[in-house]
Design a protein around this motif. Sequence first.
Motif, PDB file in Angstrom:
ATOM      1  N   VAL A 172     -27.531 -27.366  40.426  1.00  0.00           N
ATOM      2  CA  VAL A 172     -28.803 -26.992  39.603  1.00  0.00           C
ATOM      3  C   VAL A 172     -28.512 -26.000  38.458  1.00  0.00           C
ATOM      4  N   LEU A 173     -28.246 -26.404  37.188  1.00  0.00           N
ATOM      5  CA  LEU A 173     -27.639 -25.397  36.356  1.00  0.00           C
ATOM      6  C   LEU A 173     -28.716 -25.087  35.422  1.00  0.00           C
ATOM      7  N   SER A 174     -28.720 -23.828  34.838  1.00  0.00           N
ATOM      8  CA  SER A 174     -29.667 -23.118  33.715  1.00  0.00           C
ATOM      9  C   SER A 174     -29.415 -23.911  32.402  1.00  0.00           C
ATOM     10  N   GLU A 175     -29.831 -23.847  31.506  1.00  0.00           N
ATOM     11  CA  GLU A 175     -29.530 -23.913  30.173  1.00  0.00           C
ATOM     12  C   GLU A 175     -28.537 -23.091  29.484  1.00  0.00           C
ATOM     13  N   GLN A 176     -28.432 -21.885  29.719  1.00  0.00           N
ATOM     14  CA  GLN A 176     -27.367 -21.019  29.580  1.00  0.00           C
ATOM     15  C   GLN A 176     -26.103 -21.641  30.245  1.00  0.00           C
ATOM     16  N   ASP A 177     -26.028 -21.756  31.365  1.00  0.00           N
ATOM     17  CA  ASP A 177     -24.921 -22.490  32.241  1.00  0.00           C
ATOM     18  C   ASP A 177     -24.337 -23.702  31.315  1.00  0.00           C
ATOM     19  N   VAL A 178     -25.228 -24.573  31.159  1.00  0.00           N
ATOM     20  CA  VAL A 178     -24.830 -25.736  30.529  1.00  0.00           C
ATOM     21  C   VAL A 178     -24.067 -25.549  29.051  1.00  0.00           C
ATOM     22  N   GLU A 179     -24.919 -24.668  28.428  1.00  0.00           N
ATOM     23  CA  GLU A 179     -24.130 -24.215  27.088  1.00  0.00           C
ATOM     24  C   GLU A 179     -22.558 -23.644  27.228  1.00  0.00           C
ATOM     25  N   GLU A 180     -22.551 -22.866  28.216  1.00  0.00           N
ATOM     26  CA  GLU A 180     -21.128 -22.433  28.698  1.00  0.00           C
ATOM     27  C   GLU A 180     -20.095 -23.565  29.105  1.00  0.00           C
ATOM     28  N   LEU A 181     -20.622 -24.284  29.804  1.00  0.00           N
ATOM     29  CA  LEU A 181     -19.630 -25.520  30.466  1.00  0.00           C
ATOM     30  C   LEU A 181     -19.632 -26.780  29.501  1.00  0.00           C
ATOM     31  N   VAL A 182     -20.350 -26.629  28.395  1.00  0.00           N
ATOM     32  CA  VAL A 182     -20.069 -27.896  27.523  1.00  0.00           C
ATOM     33  C   VAL A 182     -18.589 -27.913  27.089  1.00  0.00           C
ATOM     34  N   PRO A 183     -18.029 -26.938  26.506  1.00  0.00           N
ATOM     35  CA  PRO A 183     -16.584 -27.309  26.113  1.00  0.00           C
ATOM     36  C   PRO A 183     -15.837 -27.754  27.017  1.00  0.00           C
ATOM     37  N   GLY A 184     -15.919 -27.193  28.466  1.00  0.00           N
ATOM     38  CA  GLY A 184     -14.923 -27.791  29.353  1.00  0.00           C
ATOM     39  C   GLY A 184     -15.114 -29.141  29.698  1.00  0.00           C
ATOM     40  N   VAL A 185     -16.213 -29.741  29.557  1.00  0.00           N
ATOM     41  CA  VAL A 185     -16.438 -31.420  29.979  1.00  0.00           C
ATOM     42  C   VAL A 185     -16.227 -31.951  28.557  1.00  0.00           C
ATOM     43  N   ALA A 186     -16.216 -31.461  27.351  1.00  0.00           N
ATOM     44  CA  ALA A 186     -15.958 -32.165  26.275  1.00  0.00           C
ATOM     45  C   ALA A 186     -14.304 -32.229  26.143  1.00  0.00           C
TER      46      ALA A 186
END
Length: 341
Positions: free
Chosen positions: A238-252
Amino acid sequence: MDTKHDNALAHTLVGIPGPVPPSGVIHVAIPHTSRFTVVGNHLAQHAELSLVAIGVGVHIQSLPAGAEIGIKTLAARFPEGEAKIARALRELKAHGYLHRSRVRLTKGRVGTRTVFCNQPGAVPVAPVVGPAPAPALVREHIRVPVPAPVPEPTAVPVRTAVPEPTAVPVAFPVQEPIRAPEPTSVPEAPHGPVRLPSRAAPKQPRRPLPHPHALTPELRQASSAFLADLRRHAEELVLSEQDVEELVPGVAAWLERDATTDAIRHALTADLPKPLKHPARLLKHRLTALLPPPLPRIRDLAPPLRAPVTPFQTCDGCERAFRSPHPGHCRDCRAQHREAA
């Protein structure tokens, strides 16, 4: 101007019993009633021990039984380095003041028992080969009570308030024994330099989160949706919105390298630790450490082309075989034709 004289020193010298030497040290010996240690002249005035070894020996003799006397413990207590203290311990061991023997502990461990003798040779110290009675007694400071030896004719007398045949009362602070949970083995090096333990190598800096070459809006949207959907497949993620924003470049970066969403999801959700305290840190580590390389191109997978092989030809003159793309004469025959021409 007149020279000022120290009257206090003159009054002190008057109160000293016995004749005062014209030069050299003058002893002002006051009897000790507590917190003192009796040190023999054979150690304090040893002719072969260095001054550091004598000081270390006197300090060890003043410690209570069970105190730690390892190289690192003494180096933390005194300004001398570990090399000097190790050399002093070797000198004390060579002259019979210090004895070390290996003992077997429980669970197959091996420790070191240290024995310090205030009179070397008076009591034989046999090495301990059996198991120790308890781990707390593996490294202990043992004092062997022996009668005071008869003074030798050549010993230098020391003026004390309480005369003793061969001992000079020296006061040292008594330190409380420091017990470690497990015995630390002292490096044994009777000959040659002491090998000090090497320092741990510095930790390598953590690799940054991978980024794609171009974070397009499509890649950002797909990566955000993928990270938000992870909690459907693993309740711990379960991720917060800030965690999602920080991990987006890695998944991309994974998507840019043609990794499928199923492959990324399996890499991020497989074998999760129980309990999982920091989901975002785990995902960041896996996105960085498990990043696959870019897919190779089709032409990179093709086998390398072999170089063309020059066929064999039969010489028209001597009928020998030689390699040439066209029939004709060999090298020797061509040379003969040139000479004839």
